[in-house]
Design an enzyme around this catalytic site. Sequence first.
Site, short mmCIF file in Angstrom:
data_model
loop_
_atom_site.label_atom_id
_atom_site.label_comp_id
_atom_site.label_asym_id
_atom_site.label_seq_id
_atom_site.Cartn_x
_atom_site.Cartn_y
_atom_site.Cartn_z
N SER A 1 0.52 -1.30 0.00
CA SER A 1 -0.33 -0.09 0.25
C SER A 1 0.80 1.37 -0.11
O SER A 1 1.69 1.34 -0.94
CB SER A 1 -1.04 0.57 1.25
OG SER A 1 -1.98 1.21 1.05
N ASP B 1 -10.09 -5.17 -4.70
CA ASP B 1 -9.92 -4.31 -4.31
C ASP B 1 -10.74 -3.02 -4.12
O ASP B 1 -10.92 -2.25 -4.79
CB ASP B 1 -8.46 -3.62 -4.39
CG ASP B 1 -8.04 -2.42 -3.22
OD1 ASP B 1 -7.87 -2.09 -2.28
OD2 ASP B 1 -6.69 -2.64 -3.71
N HIS C 1 -8.27 -4.91 -0.85
CA HIS C 1 -7.76 -4.55 -0.69
C HIS C 1 -5.87 -5.13 0.65
O HIS C 1 -6.68 -5.16 1.67
CB HIS C 1 -7.07 -2.55 0.18
CG HIS C 1 -6.27 -2.27 0.61
ND1 HIS C 1 -5.80 -1.50 -1.41
CD2 HIS C 1 -5.67 -1.91 1.10
CE1 HIS C 1 -4.93 -0.86 -0.27
NE2 HIS C 1 -4.94 -0.43 0.85
#
Length: 408
Positions: A203, A344, A375
Amino acid sequence: MLANGLDSLLFSYVPTIVLALIIISWLLNVFSRAESPQIVYASSEKDADSTHGRALAQNCPILVERYAPPLLWGRNGHIQTLLFGIVGRIRPPRPSGRRETRISRDGASVAFDVFDSTIDPSKPIIIVCPGIGGSVESSSVRVFVDYATSFGHGVVVFNHVGVVCSVRQRRLFTYGGTDDFDVAVQYAKEKFRCHGLVGVGVSMGANILVKYLGEKPRRQKDFLCAMSVCQGYDILKVKRLLTQWDQGRFFYNYLITKKVLQTVKRNSNIFDTVKAGDGSMATVPLPNKERTLSATSLYEIDEYLQRRLHGYESVEDYYREHSCCNYLDKVTDVPLLIVNASDDPLVPESLMSIARNYAAKNSNALFVQTKHGGHLGFFEGRLLVPRTVSWIDRLAIEFINAVIQMKL
């Protein structure tokens, strides 16, 4: 008569029960088939089989296997995302390491954890850059550390500034804080001179890693390979998307904001250390403590605290400079695996196209898009209870092994 009455009553509820089960199954996406990931790599005009990306894909058996999340809930990207955000990983171990702290060029305290008790001399050192507000305390990081060290890898976990120890200056971590990450990289280079380095970012941490490699391309020679997981590439576009209700992004924005505010509150002294006219702050308003602590979106934190702490004239300037999409095309000399999930809720297809287009023209890159995973979830399991080690953990080690084999 009574038995017949009960039978009739129960029978009358059958359509309702069936309908409820169908609706629940639809919401959980139970009937979505497990599939192997989509893979994008560059093709040579002379020989379609000659590119590095294709060779890497062929040497990673996991990429031709179906990724099968838990049947009852794992096909729903929202559940994968929320479970990861709340729990992280199931039954995480607590590997034994040591905390190292260094001072960055601007005086901030940079902490990272080192796990090197069982290093195989032939294996590279993995440097992990966690997601927003993440650290070695994250259960997902602990699982990966334990899994990687079981294969003989040493691991260095970079902890974002302000998360695990009090800051010594007037700032916290940023979306693209490569100077802080460089402190951990330089330590690993010096400490483990006989080992190659591997970067793994997730991320926001993936944004930092890719930006680190691209903004100064000479850094790529220090890395054997790198892996980016579930990042959005363009922070300016990400923040616009997070204001929308589509896929519940506004709700996720709120949850992430509350997580970041926990770090801000632990380091509230930063509001007292900034003075008017202090260096680059001369033409930038001072941070607003009241507006920051009452923020309900990341944009508000960035407007009233972050961009002011770092001397940016606007939030847009802050986002633009910290986005790895502006440096991605310069990452050409190190094998780079980029992974996103189609379900996601935070990173839609429009953002994934940045990575897909990059991989299609870079012979050292591989873009992998799974059907499920949410995610950062990527949970694996049969029916209900997920395994401790996730699909993405297994992919990381398999990818590193593939690179090692190709180097021999």
